[in-house]
Design a protein around this motif. Structure first.
Motif, PDB file in Angstrom:
ATOM      1  N   ASP A  45     -28.193  -5.564 -29.664  1.00 35.59           N
ATOM      2  CA  ASP A  45     -29.135  -6.209 -30.577  1.00 35.59           C
ATOM      3  C   ASP A  45     -30.033  -5.187 -31.263  1.00 35.59           C
ATOM      4  OD1 ASP A  45     -28.149  -8.704 -30.107  1.00 35.59           O
ATOM      5  OD2 ASP A  45     -29.630  -9.231 -28.591  1.00 35.59           O
ATOM      6  N   ASN A  65     -25.931  -6.003 -23.974  1.00 36.13           N
ATOM      7  CA  ASN A  65     -26.252  -7.004 -24.989  1.00 36.13           C
ATOM      8  C   ASN A  65     -27.584  -6.703 -25.662  1.00 36.13           C
ATOM      9  OD1 ASN A  65     -25.772  -9.289 -26.479  1.00 36.13           O
ATOM     10  ND2 ASN A  65     -26.632 -10.685 -24.972  1.00 36.13           N
ATOM     11  N   LEU A 111     -19.671  -5.560 -26.005  1.00 35.52           N
ATOM     12  CA  LEU A 111     -19.040  -6.491 -25.072  1.00 35.52           C
ATOM     13  C   LEU A 111     -17.745  -5.932 -24.505  1.00 35.52           C
ATOM     14  CD1 LEU A 111     -19.632  -9.820 -27.033  1.00 35.52           C
ATOM     15  CD2 LEU A 111     -20.977  -8.877 -25.154  1.00 35.52           C
ATOM     16  N   ARG A 122     -36.615 -11.211 -24.819  1.00 34.02           N
ATOM     17  CA  ARG A 122     -35.241 -10.914 -24.432  1.00 34.02           C
ATOM     18  C   ARG A 122     -35.158 -10.479 -22.973  1.00 34.02           C
ATOM     19  NH1 ARG A 122     -31.074 -10.296 -27.637  1.00 34.02           N
ATOM     20  NH2 ARG A 122     -30.137 -10.510 -25.593  1.00 34.02           N
ATOM     21  N   PHE A 170     -23.766  -6.025 -18.394  1.00 32.40           N
ATOM     22  CA  PHE A 170     -23.552  -6.879 -19.567  1.00 32.40           C
ATOM     23  C   PHE A 170     -24.876  -7.208 -20.257  1.00 32.40           C
ATOM     24  CE2 PHE A 170     -19.164  -7.929 -18.333  1.00 32.40           C
ATOM     25  CZ  PHE A 170     -18.595  -8.077 -19.582  1.00 32.40           C
ATOM     26  N   THR A 181     -21.273  -4.965 -32.180  1.00 32.47           N
ATOM     27  CA  THR A 181     -21.414  -6.092 -31.258  1.00 32.47           C
ATOM     28  C   THR A 181     -20.187  -6.230 -30.366  1.00 32.47           C
ATOM     29  OG1 THR A 181     -22.758  -7.231 -32.902  1.00 32.47           O
ATOM     30  CG2 THR A 181     -21.849  -8.561 -31.134  1.00 32.47           C
TER      31      THR A 181
END
Length: 338
Positions: A322, A318, A266, A22, A314, A262
């Motif tokens: 996760d 993210n 964002l 990632r 961002f 989630t």
């Protein structure tokens, strides 16, 4: 809900490998964004026309262009930017003659404070109302909340800000209309929520920024509650004799928060990125107002630095989302799932 170990889920090295993968993906995204942003900004306008006066002769004009580094080909300017970024330097502002990243970091705490307060209001207001509306979907008040959420989606932020200033600042005189108010330093950073005057200055812009998010969180929470309530594990919890509040808190809300986390991650990133309108109307001294002034002046280093900071925010959010997804639902397979 069975939250035991899922067959095929690797722990330890599997999680490390997933995390490294990632991070590599995030680095590729950031590199691609540097190229897109850099080329895109250089295709719009010429800062020389704004920064260099018409009274300069040709020699002075050429010297000023060379001093700004605009005499080099675009690919050399980009490579110089990437090399500086790897060393923590994102260029020097054409207007302020300071490091662009320093200017951003000086204004960023005010924007983060505004965005976090807006997100907190969205969660504190939206989650309880959405849960109640999901538990009682046929109640008239529940239907009224859904109608109001549509209004919250539809109203323009600038119009809501102007109406809020006119009502709460001008007519009622309850809250100040602009500025950040008195601040107090904590960990070397000035915060307005630590003082009463600063908190009063923070409420109006934070609520204006949170209105759309409140509507979003309310509707998502209601939909999640309606989806989770018929599940077998909720029926089993009720059959065990658990109190309604415990069923809602420990079983319904926990599973409702999985998709909500989630969206909230964002939403926080978008709130930071799109706080420009609110900061401009309320004269909030954040990074959003700085970037608007920099766009008007074609101050490319500041614009690029701001966009890179937003991209990093961002990407980081993210990744955190996760990880939180994994903590909330162990059934999520990070690596090796069959």
């Amino acid at each position: 809900m069975d939250t035991g170990r899922v067959p095929g889920l690797r722990r330890g090295p599997g999680l490390t490998l997933w995390l490294l993968r990632r991070v590599a993906q995030a680095a590729a995204v950031v590199l691609a964004m540097t190229l897109i942003v850099f080329v895109g900004l250089h295709a719009v306008g010429n800062p020389v026309d704004i920064l260099i006066g018409e009274d300069m002769n040709q020699a002075e004009r050429a010297a000023a262009i060379a001093r700004l580094g605009l005499d080099q080909p675009l690919w050399r300017q980009y490579l110089a930017f990437v090399d500086g970024a790897l060393h923590g330097q994102l260029g020097k502002s054409f207007v302020y003659q300071e490091d662009a990243i320093r200017l951003i970091l000086q204004r960023l705490p005010a924007t983060l404070e505004l965005a976090v307060m807006a997100l907190a209001l969205a969660v504190l207001i939206g989650v309880p109302l959405g849960t109640w509306a999901g538990m009682r979907p046929e109640h008239p008040l529940s239907k009224a909340l859904m109608a109001l959420s549509i209004v919250g989606f539809s109203l323009p932020a600038f119009w809501v800000a102007l109406m809020a200033i006119m009502v709460f600042a001008v007519q009622l005189g309850w809250l100040p209309a602009s500025g950040r108010g008195e601040t107090r330093v904590l960990f070397g950073i000035a915060w307005s929520w630590l003082t009463l005057d600063g908190l009063q200055h923070l409420l109006l812009p934070a609520f204006n920024l949170a209105l759309f998010k409140i509507s979003l969180v309310l509707r998502l929470t209601r939909a999640g509650v309606r989806e989770v309530l018929p599940q077998d594990f909720v029926k089993f919890a009720r059959a065990k004799g658990l109190s309604p509040s415990r069923v809602v808190l420990m079983h319904v809300l926990r599973n409702t928060l999985i998709p909500l986390v989630t969206v909230l991650g964002l939403v926080l990133g978008s709130t930071i990125a799109y706080a420009v309108v609110t900061e401009t109307i309320f004269a909030w001294p954040g990074a959003g107002k700085l970037i608007l002034d920099s766009i008007n002046a074609l101050d490319r280093p500041v614009v690029v630095a701001y966009l890179m900071v937003v991209v990093l925010i961002f990407v980081t959010l993210n990744l955190v989302v996760d990880l939180l997804y994994k903590l909330l639902d162990p059934r999520v397979r990070l690596e090796g799932a069959t």
